[in-house]
Write a protein that holds these residues in place. Structure first.
Motif, PDB file in Angstrom:
ATOM      1  N   GLY A 148       0.713  -1.182   0.004  1.00 22.11           N
ATOM      2  CA  GLY A 148       0.048  -0.005  -0.116  1.00 22.11           C
ATOM      3  C   GLY A 148       0.925   1.141  -0.074  1.00 22.11           C
ATOM      4  O   GLY A 148       0.655   2.316  -0.441  1.00 22.11           O
ATOM      5  N   ALA A 149       1.806   1.212   0.683  1.00 20.02           N
ATOM      6  CA  ALA A 149       2.928   2.506   0.783  1.00 20.02           C
ATOM      7  C   ALA A 149       3.421   2.681  -0.560  1.00 20.02           C
ATOM      8  O   ALA A 149       3.568   3.799  -0.840  1.00 20.02           O
ATOM      9  CB  ALA A 149       3.708   2.192   1.908  1.00 20.02           C
ATOM     10  N   PHE A 150       3.849   1.439  -1.086  1.00 23.12           N
ATOM     11  CA  PHE A 150       4.604   1.573  -2.485  1.00 23.12           C
ATOM     12  C   PHE A 150       3.792   2.060  -3.568  1.00 23.12           C
ATOM     13  O   PHE A 150       4.017   3.207  -4.211  1.00 23.12           O
ATOM     14  CB  PHE A 150       5.078   0.190  -2.999  1.00 23.12           C
ATOM     15  CG  PHE A 150       5.676   0.342  -4.214  1.00 23.12           C
ATOM     16  CD1 PHE A 150       6.937   0.906  -4.564  1.00 23.12           C
ATOM     17  CD2 PHE A 150       5.048  -0.476  -5.110  1.00 23.12           C
ATOM     18  CE1 PHE A 150       7.586   0.594  -5.789  1.00 23.12           C
ATOM     19  CE2 PHE A 150       5.626  -0.381  -6.601  1.00 23.12           C
ATOM     20  CZ  PHE A 150       6.953   0.134  -6.720  1.00 23.12           C
ATOM     21  N   TYR A 151       2.350   1.502  -3.712  1.00 24.09           N
ATOM     22  CA  TYR A 151       1.391   1.975  -4.681  1.00 24.09           C
ATOM     23  C   TYR A 151       1.154   3.389  -4.238  1.00 24.09           C
ATOM     24  O   TYR A 151       1.079   4.510  -5.198  1.00 24.09           O
ATOM     25  CB  TYR A 151       0.178   1.016  -4.483  1.00 24.09           C
ATOM     26  CG  TYR A 151      -0.942   1.358  -5.384  1.00 24.09           C
ATOM     27  CD1 TYR A 151      -0.772   0.539  -6.622  1.00 24.09           C
ATOM     28  CD2 TYR A 151      -1.916   2.349  -5.326  1.00 24.09           C
ATOM     29  CE1 TYR A 151      -1.965   0.867  -7.556  1.00 24.09           C
ATOM     30  CE2 TYR A 151      -3.065   2.559  -6.216  1.00 24.09           C
ATOM     31  CZ  TYR A 151      -2.748   1.953  -7.347  1.00 24.09           C
ATOM     32  OH  TYR A 151      -3.792   2.062  -8.309  1.00 24.09           O
ATOM     33  N   GLY A 152       1.029   4.036  -3.114  1.00 28.26           N
ATOM     34  CA  GLY A 152       0.633   5.380  -2.771  1.00 28.26           C
ATOM     35  C   GLY A 152       1.809   6.373  -3.106  1.00 28.26           C
ATOM     36  O   GLY A 152       1.701   7.294  -3.574  1.00 28.26           O
ATOM     37  N   SER A 153       3.120   5.733  -3.095  1.00 22.46           N
ATOM     38  CA  SER A 153       4.209   6.461  -3.420  1.00 22.46           C
ATOM     39  C   SER A 153       4.077   6.707  -4.846  1.00 22.46           C
ATOM     40  O   SER A 153       4.562   8.112  -5.162  1.00 22.46           O
ATOM     41  CB  SER A 153       5.461   6.007  -2.913  1.00 22.46           C
ATOM     42  OG  SER A 153       5.460   5.630  -1.408  1.00 22.46           O
ATOM     43  N   ILE A 154       3.933   5.954  -5.671  1.00 22.02           N
ATOM     44  CA  ILE A 154       3.675   6.136  -7.063  1.00 22.02           C
ATOM     45  C   ILE A 154       2.815   6.974  -7.549  1.00 22.02           C
ATOM     46  O   ILE A 154       3.156   8.183  -8.158  1.00 22.02           O
ATOM     47  CB  ILE A 154       3.374   4.724  -7.753  1.00 22.02           C
ATOM     48  CG1 ILE A 154       4.578   3.749  -7.471  1.00 22.02           C
ATOM     49  CG2 ILE A 154       3.291   4.937  -9.413  1.00 22.02           C
ATOM     50  CD1 ILE A 154       4.319   2.379  -8.149  1.00 22.02           C
TER      51      ILE A 154
END
Length: 265
Positions: free
Chosen positions: A215-221
């Motif tokens: 979730g953190a990675f997806y949000g960062s993108i």
């Protein structure tokens, strides 16, 4: 299991009756009244179809849940297609199409589990006994869902419907991630119940941590893409809402972390 399904069916009947009563007594628009009445008609079957899915995961038969949801989706989209062809698309008919999908999945569940829900005194006794624990889960979930809708009501009253649409558009960007998290949410708790008896819930915790990181990675993108991503998907007029991406991303990561804490506890 027949008592659990019977309790769900009974709950749907009671809530559906309350919804129908509200529809005919409250001073609402005709289209809303019609939509509520249609919802009341299908609500018991929609809840029961949802129960079949969870029951399949709890018995380690995810393939049954996939088939059931597949039937629900096909029936629903077929009904939507028929409405589109007949030029009969409206709020009440759309709710009816959704309900028909749930009814189809509900009927498939009868065949999959080969049982009929029991509406009996034994079911009422089972529901009272289960409410000691299940009632708190239900209350927690109800508060969570109600608070989410309350945000839109307050936002609409303060900033107008355009702002509500902007927030919903940003939330929709997280749709692929939420689909995955929803699938895990349905299956993680039954999996924990099965593994905890063997003293090995660590695998469930590890998967939850992995999902929080995802979730953190997806949000960062999405945060890095910002207005460019929003404009490419919705058009330049929505670029002004790109500053909401960070807040929505943090909310999703926090929600996943909350689910993780439940699993660990």
């Amino acid at each position: 299991m027949k008592y659990a399904s019977g309790a769900i069916l009974g709950l749907g009947i009671v809530v559906g009756g309350g919804t129908a009563l509200a529809a005919v007594t409250l001073p609402v628009e005709v289209e809303l009244r019609q939509s509520l009445l249609v919802l009341a008609l299908f609500l018991p079957w929609l809840l029961l179809q949802d129960y079949w899915r969870i029951a399949a995961f709890s018995r380690d038969h995810g393939e049954l849940a996939a088939v059931n949801d597949g039937v629900w989706a096909v029936a629903q989209f077929a009904a939507f297609g028929a409405l589109q062809i007949a030029d009969a698309f409206a709020a009440p008919t759309a709710v009816g199409a959704w309900g028909l999908g749930g009814l189809a999945g509900c009927l498939v569940g009868y065949v999959q589990f080969r049982l009929r829900p029991s509406l009996s005194r034994e079911t009422a006794h089972w529901a009272r006994e289960s409410f000691r624990l299940g009632g708190w889960f239900g209350l927690s979930r109800s508060v969570q869902l109600a608070s989410g809708q309350l945000v839109f009501i307050i936002l609409g009253a303060i900033a107008g419907l355009d702002s509500v649409g902007g927030l919903r558009s940003i939330q929709a960007l997280f749709g692929p991630l939420m689909t995955l998290l929803r699938a895990v949410d349905i299956s993680a708790f039954p999996a924990f119940v099965r593994t905890s008896g063997n003293g090995s819930p660590q695998a469930v915790s590890a998967h939850s941590i992995l999902l929080a990181a995802l979730g953190a990675f997806y949000g960062s993108i999405l945060i890095l893409g910002g207005a460019d991503v929003v404009s490419a998907i919705y058009g330049p007029s929505f670029a002004t809402y790109a500053n909401l991406i960070t807040a929505v991303a943090v909310a999703h990561v926090a929600s996943t972390a909350g689910a993780l804490s439940e699993v660990i506890l």
